[in-house]
Design a protein around this motif. Structure first.
Motif, mmCIF file in Angstrom:
data_model
loop_
_atom_site.group_PDB
_atom_site.id
_atom_site.type_symbol
_atom_site.label_atom_id
_atom_site.label_comp_id
_atom_site.label_asym_id
_atom_site.label_seq_id
_atom_site.Cartn_x
_atom_site.Cartn_y
_atom_site.Cartn_z
ATOM 1 N N ASP A 156 25.935 -25.206 13.370
ATOM 2 C CA ASP A 156 26.218 -25.215 14.806
ATOM 3 C C ASP A 156 24.930 -25.076 15.612
ATOM 4 N N ALA A 157 24.053 -24.188 15.166
ATOM 5 C CA ALA A 157 22.811 -23.954 15.900
ATOM 6 C C ALA A 157 21.922 -25.191 15.898
ATOM 7 N N ARG B 174 18.120 -9.287 10.017
ATOM 8 C CA ARG B 174 17.088 -9.453 11.038
ATOM 9 C C ARG B 174 15.743 -8.974 10.499
ATOM 10 N N GLN C 125 20.480 -17.904 15.822
ATOM 11 C CA GLN C 125 21.716 -17.203 16.143
ATOM 12 C C GLN C 125 22.932 -17.975 15.647
ATOM 13 N N GLY C 126 23.857 -17.262 15.007
ATOM 14 C CA GLY C 126 25.121 -17.865 14.617
ATOM 15 C C GLY C 126 25.014 -18.776 13.411
ATOM 16 N N ASP C 127 25.986 -19.651 13.270
ATOM 17 C CA ASP C 127 26.078 -20.578 12.154
ATOM 18 C C ASP C 127 24.928 -21.583 12.172
ATOM 19 N N ARG D 260 20.104 -13.775 6.799
ATOM 20 C CA ARG D 260 21.320 -12.973 6.959
ATOM 21 C C ARG D 260 21.011 -11.622 7.581
#
Length: 203
Positions: A105-106, A88, A100-102, A86
């Motif tokens: 999805d990734a 970096r 990157q992102g969900d 969550r």
């Protein structure tokens, strides 16, 4: 499609949060070979933040030390590492990047990438649980230790729908540890007692 493989050390009662006290006594050449085979399936490591911090805190130093495990440490360092976090992290280990992102999805995009041969998830229980729920895990490669840990986080979380698994391969090691490779599969046909009562022992 790239294959997503989860590799885990696990106790007989399903604990995948390993404790060195019950893990290392069962680690032998056979388990080392199995681990090597699992890592050879992939050119991408997908790992949670805690697993990354643990790996990054140990393997670069082991590579630099040049000991018996230096070659494997170099292999890990050379492999692309995608970290689920969550926040970096400050990446200190080469070839590390934040996913990157969900997550779902990734990973869906990664599986469809023709340039990726395989994606390995070492440890990282929460990552595995999310991808199992999304139907994105192709294999569970479990090294089952002959011990009931009795405490620690388990691989399978509570849920309403069972995960049905097909056994792809098994191997029993001299230590009593068992290597089992599962692949998610469809549920078998529904059955009740009346359907199986002819299989009951004659007595």
């Amino acid at each position: 499609m790239a294959k997503v493989v989860s590799t885990l050390f696990i106790s007989a009662d399903g604990v995948a949060e390993i404790d060195p006290d019950w893990h290392f006594p069962y680690f032998d050449d056979n388990m080392g070979r199995a681990v090597g085979e699992d890592y050879d399936t992939a050119d991408v490591l997908l790992i949670g933040r805690e697993t990354y911090d643990s790996f990054a805190g140990a393997w670069p130093d082991r590579e630099a030390a040049g000991g018996d495990d230096a070659a494997f440490a170099k292999q890990l360092g050379d492999t692309r590492k995608l970290v689920v976090s969550r926040q970096r992290p400050e990446f200190s280990w080469r070839n590390s990047e934040l996913i990157q992102g969900d997550l779902v999805d990734a990973v869906t995009v990664l599986k469809a990438d023709a340039g990726i041969r395989g994606i390995l998830i070492p440890g990282s229980i929460s990552v595995v649980q999310q991808l199992l729920a999304a139907g994105l895990v192709d294999e569970l490669r479990l090294l089952v230790h002959p011990v009931a840990a009795r405490k620690g986080r388990k691989l399978f979380d509570d849920g309403d729908v069972p995960y049905h698994l097909r056994v792809v391969a098994t191997e029993v090691f001299p230590t009593g540890a068992i290597r089992v490779i599962y692949s998610p599969t469809a549920a078998p046909a529904e059955a009740g007692y009346d359907d199986v009562k002819d299989q009951v022992p004659a007595g």
